[in-house]
Scaffold this motif. Structure first.
Motif, mmCIF file in Angstrom:
data_model
loop_
_atom_site.group_PDB
_atom_site.id
_atom_site.type_symbol
_atom_site.label_atom_id
_atom_site.label_comp_id
_atom_site.label_asym_id
_atom_site.label_seq_id
_atom_site.Cartn_x
_atom_site.Cartn_y
_atom_site.Cartn_z
ATOM 1 N N ILE A 32 -1.061 -8.121 -8.107
ATOM 2 C CA ILE A 32 0.021 -7.142 -8.071
ATOM 3 C C ILE A 32 -0.172 -6.332 -6.797
ATOM 4 N N ILE A 33 0.806 -6.393 -5.881
ATOM 5 C CA ILE A 33 0.687 -5.697 -4.605
ATOM 6 C C ILE A 33 1.860 -4.742 -4.421
ATOM 7 N N GLY A 34 1.714 -3.841 -3.455
ATOM 8 C CA GLY A 34 2.769 -2.887 -3.152
ATOM 9 C C GLY A 34 2.171 -1.656 -2.511
ATOM 10 N N GLY A 35 3.004 -0.836 -1.925
ATOM 11 C CA GLY A 35 2.536 0.374 -1.272
ATOM 12 C C GLY A 35 2.071 1.418 -2.263
ATOM 13 N N SER A 36 1.493 2.501 -1.738
ATOM 14 C CA SER A 36 1.067 3.611 -2.590
ATOM 15 C C SER A 36 2.270 4.170 -3.347
ATOM 16 N N GLY A 37 2.098 4.386 -4.638
ATOM 17 C CA GLY A 37 3.182 4.925 -5.449
ATOM 18 C C GLY A 37 4.197 3.913 -5.918
ATOM 19 N N SER A 38 3.910 2.621 -5.703
ATOM 20 C CA SER A 38 4.867 1.584 -6.104
ATOM 21 C C SER A 38 4.790 1.259 -7.596
ATOM 22 N N CYS A 161 -8.699 -6.313 -12.757
ATOM 23 C CA CYS A 161 -9.440 -5.707 -11.646
ATOM 24 C C CYS A 161 -8.503 -4.762 -10.895
ATOM 25 N N ASP A 162 -8.884 -3.489 -10.809
ATOM 26 C CA ASP A 162 -8.079 -2.492 -10.112
ATOM 27 C C ASP A 162 -8.728 -2.195 -8.765
ATOM 28 N N GLU A 163 -8.112 -2.663 -7.678
ATOM 29 C CA GLU A 163 -8.601 -2.471 -6.311
ATOM 30 C C GLU A 163 -10.087 -2.837 -6.196
ATOM 31 N N PRO A 164 -10.469 -4.074 -6.505
ATOM 32 C CA PRO A 164 -11.891 -4.441 -6.503
ATOM 33 C C PRO A 164 -12.561 -4.359 -5.141
ATOM 34 N N ASN A 165 -11.779 -4.409 -4.050
ATOM 35 C CA ASN A 165 -12.373 -4.377 -2.713
ATOM 36 C C ASN A 165 -12.274 -3.016 -2.033
ATOM 37 N N SER A 166 -11.823 -2.030 -2.771
ATOM 38 C CA SER A 166 -11.660 -0.701 -2.189
ATOM 39 C C SER A 166 -13.001 -0.160 -1.691
ATOM 40 N N GLY A 167 -13.027 0.242 -0.424
ATOM 41 C CA GLY A 167 -14.227 0.840 0.147
ATOM 42 C C GLY A 167 -15.298 -0.134 0.582
ATOM 43 N N LEU A 168 -15.033 -1.431 0.520
ATOM 44 C CA LEU A 168 -16.041 -2.432 0.877
ATOM 45 C C LEU A 168 -15.796 -2.986 2.275
ATOM 46 N N VAL A 193 -5.178 -8.863 -10.743
ATOM 47 C CA VAL A 193 -5.834 -8.004 -9.749
ATOM 48 C C VAL A 193 -4.790 -7.126 -9.070
ATOM 49 N N VAL A 194 -4.998 -5.817 -9.111
ATOM 50 C CA VAL A 194 -4.187 -4.882 -8.329
ATOM 51 C C VAL A 194 -4.893 -4.668 -7.003
ATOM 52 N N THR A 195 -4.184 -4.868 -5.899
ATOM 53 C CA THR A 195 -4.828 -4.745 -4.595
ATOM 54 C C THR A 195 -3.815 -4.416 -3.504
ATOM 55 N N HIS A 196 -4.331 -3.846 -2.420
ATOM 56 C CA HIS A 196 -3.528 -3.698 -1.191
ATOM 57 C C HIS A 196 -4.185 -4.493 -0.066
ATOM 58 N N ASP A 197 -5.236 -5.237 -0.391
ATOM 59 C CA ASP A 197 -6.007 -5.995 0.596
ATOM 60 C C ASP A 197 -5.352 -7.359 0.821
ATOM 61 N N MET A 198 -4.660 -7.510 1.944
ATOM 62 C CA MET A 198 -3.930 -8.746 2.188
ATOM 63 C C MET A 198 -4.870 -9.932 2.430
#
Length: 251
Positions: A32-38, A161-168, A193-198
């Motif tokens: 599941i992708i999208g900008g902040s607040g999507s 998984c909610d943003e599993p790569n955040s901060g890595l 998986v929710v992510t913004h990591d393309m």
């Protein structure tokens, strides 16, 4: 399989989700992708039952999760593994205790059986022997792997998984992605998986849903995503030069 039908969710006057439909299949990593607040994280929380949708239905297999009471949901919750964005480890507990905590809640295993299970899960995420360390002694990537070990401790049928790569860093992010993909195949779990990591999306995203302002604007495979003519999706995906270059290679 998980199916969601016409999911709506508002907080006060803020309509966060507007009629979302999707089917998530076992043995696949769905993104599941999208900008902040999507509405990405809100949708995930509606699926797992942390938020109750204002309208719509969530099915785990043929069971309608959204109409169940607390006790009726317990058997399904035992089949769910959840990796939170910040790993959500208990700082006062050791690595082993963090994993055993879930087993304490949902099983009647003996202490020896719980420790054996914790050891197995730690080996699976390449953290064997780290049982007695505390979260403060772990790197960000190690914390994520402990979170995954805890998530798989119950042999989950469903993995979230909610943003599993955040901060890595990029190298650690790839390791986490590969681990999620391997575990999905091994357990044949329905993984969302929710992510913004393309990079993550292109690496393991077999099914991708793009949310924009609370609506589903596009869905398909990661390869089809590169050929989309949906402006909002393209503006999000190709914001980075790296993704623009990837699109050019597809032409």
């Amino acid at each position: 399989m998980i199916e969601i039908q016409n999911i709506h969710k508002a907080f006060g006057d803020n309509q966060v989700l507007k009629g979302i439909d999707a089917v998530y299949e076992p043995g696949k990593v769905s993104m599941i992708i999208g900008g902040s607040g999507s509405g990405k994280s809100t949708l995930l929380k509606c699926i797992v039952g942390l938020h109750q949708p204002d309208q719509g239905r969530v099915f785990f297999g043929k069971q309608e999760f959204t109409k169940m009471d607390f006790e009726e949901k317990v058997p399904i919750r035992k089949e769910i593994g959840m990796l939170f964005q910040a790993s959500a480890l208990f700082d006062s507990m050791t690595v082993e205790q963090n994993i055993v905590f879930t087993l304490d809640m949902f099983t009647e295993m003996s202490l020896a059986e719980k420790v054996d299970r914790a050891n197995f899960c730690l080996e699976r995420v390449n953290l064997a022997g780290k049982n007695n360390l505390f979260p403060a002694e772990l790197s960000g990537g190690m914390k994520k792997r402990v979170g995954i070990a805890r998530a798989i401790s119950m042999n989950p049928k469903y993995l979230f998984c909610d943003e599993p790569n955040s901060g890595l860093d990029p190298a650690t992010s790839i390791l986490i992605d590969e681990l999620i993909q391997d575990l999905t195949e091994e357990y044949q779990s329905t993984t969302i998986v929710v992510t913004h990591d393309m990079n993550s999306v292109m690496g393991i995203g077999e099914y991708v849903m793009f949310l924009h302002k609370g609506e589903k604007f596009w869905e398909g495979s990661n390869k089809d995503m590169l050929k989309s003519d949906v402006k909002e999706l393209n503006d999000f995906v190709f914001a980075s030069p790296l993704m623009k270059a990837a699109r050019e290679t597809m032409k």
